[in-house]
Design a protein around this motif. Structure first.
Motif, PDB file in Angstrom:
ATOM      1  N   ASP A  66     -76.001  56.002  23.045  1.00 24.79           N
ATOM      2  CA  ASP A  66     -75.221  54.837  22.609  1.00 24.79           C
ATOM      3  C   ASP A  66     -74.187  55.350  21.615  1.00 24.79           C
ATOM      4  O   ASP A  66     -74.333  55.188  20.401  1.00 24.79           O
ATOM      5  CB  ASP A  66     -76.129  53.787  21.961  1.00 24.79           C
ATOM      6  CG  ASP A  66     -75.363  52.587  21.419  1.00 24.79           C
ATOM      7  OD1 ASP A  66     -74.201  52.364  21.856  1.00 24.79           O
ATOM      8  OD2 ASP A  66     -75.902  51.884  20.559  1.00 24.79           O
ATOM      9  N   PRO A  67     -73.134  56.019  22.135  1.00 24.14           N
ATOM     10  CA  PRO A  67     -72.138  56.625  21.253  1.00 24.14           C
ATOM     11  C   PRO A  67     -71.528  55.639  20.249  1.00 24.14           C
ATOM     12  O   PRO A  67     -71.313  56.000  19.091  1.00 24.14           O
ATOM     13  CB  PRO A  67     -71.080  57.154  22.211  1.00 24.14           C
ATOM     14  CG  PRO A  67     -71.809  57.371  23.501  1.00 24.14           C
ATOM     15  CD  PRO A  67     -72.855  56.284  23.538  1.00 24.14           C
ATOM     16  N   ASP A  68     -71.293  54.396  20.660  1.00 25.69           N
ATOM     17  CA  ASP A  68     -70.736  53.402  19.747  1.00 25.69           C
ATOM     18  C   ASP A  68     -71.717  53.050  18.631  1.00 25.69           C
ATOM     19  O   ASP A  68     -71.317  52.634  17.547  1.00 25.69           O
ATOM     20  CB  ASP A  68     -70.330  52.135  20.498  1.00 25.69           C
ATOM     21  CG  ASP A  68     -69.148  52.368  21.436  1.00 25.69           C
ATOM     22  OD1 ASP A  68     -68.393  53.346  21.229  1.00 25.69           O
ATOM     23  OD2 ASP A  68     -68.982  51.576  22.383  1.00 25.69           O
ATOM     24  N   GLY A  69     -73.013  53.215  18.905  1.00 24.57           N
ATOM     25  CA  GLY A  69     -74.049  52.931  17.911  1.00 24.57           C
ATOM     26  C   GLY A  69     -74.503  54.172  17.162  1.00 24.57           C
ATOM     27  O   GLY A  69     -75.483  54.122  16.425  1.00 24.57           O
ATOM     28  N   GLY A  70     -73.827  55.302  17.406  1.00 28.06           N
ATOM     29  CA  GLY A  70     -74.161  56.525  16.702  1.00 28.06           C
ATOM     30  C   GLY A  70     -75.301  57.319  17.309  1.00 28.06           C
ATOM     31  O   GLY A  70     -75.850  58.216  16.668  1.00 28.06           O
ATOM     32  N   ILE A  71     -75.667  57.013  18.563  1.00 25.99           N
ATOM     33  CA  ILE A  71     -76.752  57.716  19.233  1.00 25.99           C
ATOM     34  C   ILE A  71     -76.151  58.651  20.287  1.00 25.99           C
ATOM     35  O   ILE A  71     -75.541  58.193  21.254  1.00 25.99           O
ATOM     36  CB  ILE A  71     -77.745  56.734  19.899  1.00 25.99           C
ATOM     37  CG1 ILE A  71     -78.221  55.673  18.900  1.00 25.99           C
ATOM     38  CG2 ILE A  71     -78.905  57.480  20.532  1.00 25.99           C
ATOM     39  CD1 ILE A  71     -78.949  56.214  17.695  1.00 25.99           C
ATOM     40  N   ALA A  72     -76.325  59.937  20.082  1.00 26.53           N
ATOM     41  CA  ALA A  72     -75.732  60.943  20.964  1.00 26.53           C
ATOM     42  C   ALA A  72     -76.429  60.987  22.327  1.00 26.53           C
ATOM     43  O   ALA A  72     -77.631  60.704  22.416  1.00 26.53           O
ATOM     44  CB  ALA A  72     -75.823  62.319  20.315  1.00 26.53           C
ATOM     45  N   PRO A  73     -75.688  61.335  23.377  1.00 24.67           N
ATOM     46  CA  PRO A  73     -76.325  61.548  24.685  1.00 24.67           C
ATOM     47  C   PRO A  73     -77.430  62.590  24.560  1.00 24.67           C
ATOM     48  O   PRO A  73     -77.317  63.545  23.786  1.00 24.67           O
ATOM     49  CB  PRO A  73     -75.172  62.062  25.553  1.00 24.67           C
ATOM     50  CG  PRO A  73     -73.936  61.522  24.910  1.00 24.67           C
ATOM     51  CD  PRO A  73     -74.236  61.514  23.439  1.00 24.67           C
ATOM     52  N   GLY A  74     -78.514  62.382  25.294  1.00 23.12           N
ATOM     53  CA  GLY A  74     -79.648  63.296  25.238  1.00 23.12           C
ATOM     54  C   GLY A  74     -80.698  62.894  24.224  1.00 23.12           C
ATOM     55  O   GLY A  74     -81.712  63.564  24.084  1.00 23.12           O
ATOM     56  N   THR A  75     -80.487  61.762  23.540  1.00 25.64           N
ATOM     57  CA  THR A  75     -81.449  61.291  22.535  1.00 25.64           C
ATOM     58  C   THR A  75     -82.504  60.416  23.197  1.00 25.64           C
ATOM     59  O   THR A  75     -82.195  59.385  23.790  1.00 25.64           O
ATOM     60  CB  THR A  75     -80.736  60.479  21.428  1.00 25.64           C
ATOM     61  OG1 THR A  75     -79.726  61.285  20.842  1.00 25.64           O
ATOM     62  CG2 THR A  75     -81.719  60.029  20.369  1.00 25.64           C
TER      63      THR A  75
END
Length: 64
Positions: free
Chosen positions: A30-39
């Protein structure tokens, strides 16, 4: 002959919001929420909320 068995990576399972049906996909994050891909969902901070409806993490259910 050697057979290879693909291990299932449980940390990369998708989770669905029970309120609005948003699907958290670890491959996307969730890039907009600060969660990087692969998390993995389990590694998301407890304060994270659904980007569609604002529901808390406890409103998500692991997809089968």
């Amino acid at each position: 002959m050697v057979k290879f068995c693909k291990k299932h990576d449980y940390s990369m399972e998708k989770w669905k919001c029970t309120l609005c049906d948003y699907v958290y996909d670890p491959a996307v994050g969730d890039p907009d929420g600060g969660i990087a891909p692969g998390t993995a969902f389990e590694d998301i901070p407890d304060g994270w909320v659904c980007p569609w409806c604002g529901a808390s993490k406890d409103k998500f259910k692991k997809m089968e």
